[in-house]
Write a protein that holds these residues in place. Sequence first.
Motif, PDB file in Angstrom:
ATOM      1  N   THR A 241       0.709  -1.417  -0.290  1.00  0.00           N
ATOM      2  CA  THR A 241      -0.224   0.086   0.403  1.00  0.00           C
ATOM      3  C   THR A 241       0.957   1.243   0.155  1.00  0.00           C
ATOM      4  O   THR A 241       0.331   2.581  -0.821  1.00  0.00           O
ATOM      5  N   ARG A 242       1.993   1.044   1.030  1.00  0.00           N
ATOM      6  CA  ARG A 242       2.773   2.450   0.508  1.00  0.00           C
ATOM      7  C   ARG A 242       3.562   2.823  -0.378  1.00  0.00           C
ATOM      8  O   ARG A 242       3.225   3.676  -1.062  1.00  0.00           O
ATOM      9  N   ALA A 243       4.024   1.466  -1.480  1.00  0.00           N
ATOM     10  CA  ALA A 243       4.618   1.644  -2.206  1.00  0.00           C
ATOM     11  C   ALA A 243       3.399   2.331  -3.255  1.00  0.00           C
ATOM     12  O   ALA A 243       3.846   3.104  -4.310  1.00  0.00           O
ATOM     13  N   ASP A 244       2.618   2.087  -3.128  1.00  0.00           N
ATOM     14  CA  ASP A 244       1.114   2.466  -4.145  1.00  0.00           C
ATOM     15  C   ASP A 244       0.729   3.791  -3.951  1.00  0.00           C
ATOM     16  O   ASP A 244       0.460   4.687  -5.245  1.00  0.00           O
ATOM     17  N   HIS A 245       0.449   4.307  -3.590  1.00  0.00           N
ATOM     18  CA  HIS A 245       0.390   5.252  -2.216  1.00  0.00           C
ATOM     19  C   HIS A 245       1.562   5.630  -1.380  1.00  0.00           C
ATOM     20  O   HIS A 245       1.119   6.184  -0.249  1.00  0.00           O
ATOM     21  N   PRO A 246       2.191   6.506  -1.580  1.00  0.00           N
ATOM     22  CA  PRO A 246       3.211   6.797  -1.253  1.00  0.00           C
ATOM     23  C   PRO A 246       2.285   7.998   0.126  1.00  0.00           C
ATOM     24  O   PRO A 246       2.915   8.066   1.578  1.00  0.00           O
ATOM     25  N   GLU A 247       1.539   8.360  -0.365  1.00  0.00           N
ATOM     26  CA  GLU A 247       0.730  10.249   0.049  1.00  0.00           C
ATOM     27  C   GLU A 247       0.208   9.570   1.060  1.00  0.00           C
ATOM     28  O   GLU A 247      -0.584  10.107   2.426  1.00  0.00           O
ATOM     29  N   VAL A 248      -0.535   8.436   1.409  1.00  0.00           N
ATOM     30  CA  VAL A 248      -1.281   7.758   2.394  1.00  0.00           C
ATOM     31  C   VAL A 248      -0.493   7.514   3.909  1.00  0.00           C
ATOM     32  O   VAL A 248       0.253   6.474   4.278  1.00  0.00           O
ATOM     33  N   ARG A 249      -1.342   8.351   4.760  1.00  0.00           N
ATOM     34  CA  ARG A 249      -0.746   7.034   5.892  1.00  0.00           C
ATOM     35  C   ARG A 249      -2.314   7.247   7.013  1.00  0.00           C
ATOM     36  O   ARG A 249      -3.884   7.659   6.253  1.00  0.00           O
ATOM     37  N   ASP A 250      -1.872   7.160   7.968  1.00  0.00           N
ATOM     38  CA  ASP A 250      -3.340   6.768   9.441  1.00  0.00           C
ATOM     39  C   ASP A 250      -3.555   6.087   9.023  1.00  0.00           C
ATOM     40  O   ASP A 250      -4.319   4.624   8.759  1.00  0.00           O
ATOM     41  N   ARG A 251      -5.143   6.263   9.791  1.00  0.00           N
ATOM     42  CA  ARG A 251      -5.991   5.347   9.078  1.00  0.00           C
ATOM     43  C   ARG A 251      -6.596   4.634   7.960  1.00  0.00           C
ATOM     44  O   ARG A 251      -7.068   3.523   7.824  1.00  0.00           O
ATOM     45  N   ARG A 252      -6.371   5.511   6.909  1.00  0.00           N
ATOM     46  CA  ARG A 252      -6.794   5.227   5.601  1.00  0.00           C
ATOM     47  C   ARG A 252      -5.261   4.148   5.211  1.00  0.00           C
ATOM     48  O   ARG A 252      -5.874   3.467   4.365  1.00  0.00           O
ATOM     49  N   LEU A 253      -4.572   4.310   5.630  1.00  0.00           N
ATOM     50  CA  LEU A 253      -3.056   3.109   5.044  1.00  0.00           C
ATOM     51  C   LEU A 253      -3.582   1.891   6.167  1.00  0.00           C
ATOM     52  O   LEU A 253      -3.073   0.797   5.522  1.00  0.00           O
ATOM     53  N   LEU A 254      -3.796   1.972   7.248  1.00  0.00           N
ATOM     54  CA  LEU A 254      -4.296   1.164   7.632  1.00  0.00           C
ATOM     55  C   LEU A 254      -5.375   0.308   7.264  1.00  0.00           C
ATOM     56  O   LEU A 254      -5.527  -1.142   6.847  1.00  0.00           O
ATOM     57  N   HIS A 255      -6.645   1.136   6.711  1.00  0.00           N
ATOM     58  CA  HIS A 255      -7.954   0.055   6.858  1.00  0.00           C
ATOM     59  C   HIS A 255      -7.111  -0.864   4.800  1.00  0.00           C
ATOM     60  O   HIS A 255      -8.338  -1.775   4.607  1.00  0.00           O
ATOM     61  N   GLU A 256      -7.076   0.535   4.135  1.00  0.00           N
ATOM     62  CA  GLU A 256      -6.254  -0.234   2.912  1.00  0.00           C
ATOM     63  C   GLU A 256      -5.308  -2.041   3.181  1.00  0.00           C
ATOM     64  O   GLU A 256      -5.682  -2.742   1.599  1.00  0.00           O
TER      65      GLU A 256
END
Length: 387
Positions: A241-256
């Motif tokens: 998820t981090r590789a595909d969406h480097p800008e995403v963090r916190d709750r959204r990162l967790l959920h994805e």
Amino acid sequence: MADFDRNAALAAGLAPYASDPAHTRGRRHPTPAAPTRNAYQRDRDRIVHSTAFRRLVYKTQVFLNHEGDLFRTRLTHSLEVAQLARSVARTLGLHEDLTEAIALAHDLGHTPFGHAGQDALNECMAGHGGFEHNLQSLRVVDELEHRYPEYDGLNLSFETREGILKHCSPQLARQIEATEPGGVARRFLDGTQPSLEAQLANLADEVAYNAHDIDDGVRSGLLTLEQVAEVPLFARFLDATRADHPEVRDRRLLHESIRRMLSAQIYDVIDATGAALRAAAPDSADAVRRAGPLVCFGEDMRAQSRALKRFLFTQLYRHPRVVETTTQARQVVRELFAAYLAQPDELRAEFAERSDRERAVADYIAGMTDRFALREHERLTGQRLLT
Ligand code: MG
């Protein structure tokens, strides 16, 4: 395992190894078929309309019901299990309604306060047959729901009851077998399996809580994302998820990350089970019962899922803050049990009237929601716990 074609299976409809309501082994009290619903749809509907089902909304899954509005309760957990199990059932050509009925009913016998409540009640019932939540789920649908003029219980189909009785000791199985020869407990004596729908609801339970307990654990602050990232199964999807969406963090990162992990587990179950079905080639629901367990993870996913389970056990279920609440929860159940035994008049009338006193008290307490148990405990002992 890629030789299992998910799309082809999905298009094929009900498979020969699926449970077929037209060939149900029937209900304990024979009842004419419903005009518009098959037997398993009817079971599902009876479960949804039951009192025990509505109580699930105020029963603890891991976090006590009043600790936060967004944690899973037994009800939302059961809905997630039903969703996962149904989507696999549809893909594998199993009976969706039966799968859903079993999933929605699988936790009906849980006490207030989750496993702490069950352990305490089991200790109280030592010497009186013990207490076990699976068996209690069956008691709820067979006896404790009082809705119909002609009989106690919901009078569900054999296949739904078979799925609800997920575990059973040989000793209890012999007791059930004595009152219901060749019935739902037989398989614990002769080593046969339940339907695929039952096997699936069982595995979906594990997939569901592994995922949602990460979510609730992080939400509660008892787990950090970094801690969960030590679990290889989760780390894989967090990294992706981090590789595909480097800008995403916190709750959204967790959920994805959780979403991807859930999907991977579900596809793994579909592929591994599809392969097992091709190998065993059962030609009927009864052939399934004579085969070994068929609904499964692949070997690698099974090991990874176990590692996640171990992590949750040590880091979340045994977290000092969770343990503190479970200690008090056990006290509530123990003291309620003692109070009702000493003053049976305090029980609700239908329980006070029964001659099997200890079991009546256990049934009453087991049916309570967390908050009702706390209110009763305060009323009977003058103490306020867990507030
Ligand atoms: Mg469950």
